[in-house]
Write an enzyme that holds these catalytic residues in place. Structure first.
Site, PDB file in Angstrom:
ATOM      1  N   ILE A   1       2.263  -9.999   4.988  1.00 58.50           N
ATOM      2  CA  ILE A   1       1.494 -11.105   4.960  1.00 58.50           C
ATOM      3  C   ILE A   1       0.455 -11.165   3.750  1.00 58.50           C
ATOM      4  CG2 ILE A   1       2.177 -11.551   7.296  1.00 58.50           C
ATOM      5  CD1 ILE A   1      -0.969 -10.794   7.951  1.00 58.50           C
TER       6      ILE A   1
ATOM      7  N   ASN B   1       1.395   5.333   4.091  1.00 56.68           N
ATOM      8  CA  ASN B   1      -0.090   5.972   4.487  1.00 56.68           C
ATOM      9  C   ASN B   1      -0.113   6.563   5.753  1.00 56.68           C
ATOM     10  OD1 ASN B   1      -1.408   4.904   1.919  1.00 56.68           O
ATOM     11  ND2 ASN B   1      -1.329   2.798   3.097  1.00 56.68           N
TER      12      ASN B   1
ATOM     13  N   VAL C   1      -2.587   0.326  10.380  1.00 55.80           N
ATOM     14  CA  VAL C   1      -1.788  -0.026  11.708  1.00 55.80           C
ATOM     15  C   VAL C   1      -1.205   1.361  12.260  1.00 55.80           C
ATOM     16  CG1 VAL C   1       0.023  -1.278  12.441  1.00 55.80           C
ATOM     17  CG2 VAL C   1      -1.239  -2.226  10.666  1.00 55.80           C
TER      18      VAL C   1
ATOM     19  N   HIS D   1       4.952   3.138   9.002  1.00 56.22           N
ATOM     20  CA  HIS D   1       5.681   1.945   8.367  1.00 56.22           C
ATOM     21  C   HIS D   1       5.742   2.369   7.029  1.00 56.22           C
ATOM     22  CE1 HIS D   1       1.166   1.254   8.539  1.00 56.22           C
ATOM     23  NE2 HIS D   1       1.412   0.565   7.596  1.00 56.22           N
TER      24      HIS D   1
END
Length: 125
Positions: free
Chosen positions: A40, A97, A106, A110
Site C-alpha cells: 500500500i 526483514n 509486521v 513476508h
C-alpha cells in the site's frame, strides 16, 4: 515500530487480517501456500509482498517450523509472482526483514519484491 520475532504469533496483525479477508488487498497471487499483493506504500514501481498462509513470525520461525511442502510452496510462489509481474528479465530484489535491527514492522513473515527501476546499493554506505 519494529517487532520482536521471538514473540508468539499475533493473530491481529494486518497480514493475518488480509488472509482472513477482513482487510482488502490488491491480490496478484493466491494458492494453498502463499498470497501476494501490492504494497500500500510502494517503495519501487513494482512492490509486491508475498506472505505464507501459515502462522509464521519470521524467516527463522518459518524455516524451523514449516513443513517441507509449505517451504517449497512458498519459495515457488515468490518465483511465480516475479515471473507474472514481468520483472525477471530486468531484475528484481527480494527482501525479508527479520526482527528489531532489520526494522520488521509486521509480525508475519513476508518477502518484498522490488523492481521496475535501478535499485542502487543494497545497504546505505
Amino acid at each position: 515500530m519494529p517487532i520482536d520475532p521471538t514473540q508468539p504469533y499475533d493473530d491481529q496483525n494486518i497480514f493475518a487480517k488480509i488472509l482472513r479477508g477482513e482487510i482488502p488487498a490488491k491480490t496478484v497471487y493466491d494458492d494453498d501456500y502463499a498470497v501476494a499483493f501490492h504494497d500500500i506504500a510502494p517503495q519501487a514501481p513494482h512492490h509486491i509482498l508475498v506472505i505464507p498462509r501459515g502462522r509464521y513470525v519470521s524467516w527463522d520461525d518459518f524455516s524451523a517450523n514449516a513443513s517441507d511442502e509449505e517451504i517449497a510452496g512458498f519459495v515457488r510462489a515468490v518465483g511465480a509472482v516475479a515471473r507474472a509481474a514481468g520483472v525477471v528479465e530486468s531484475g528484481y530484489r527480494l527482501l525479508a526483514n527479520v526482527g528489531l535491527d532489520a526494522g520488521q514492522e509486521v509480525p508475519h513473515l513476508h518477502v518484498h519484491i522490488f523492481a521496475g527501476q535501478p535499485l542502487g546499493p543494497m545497504l546505505s554506505r
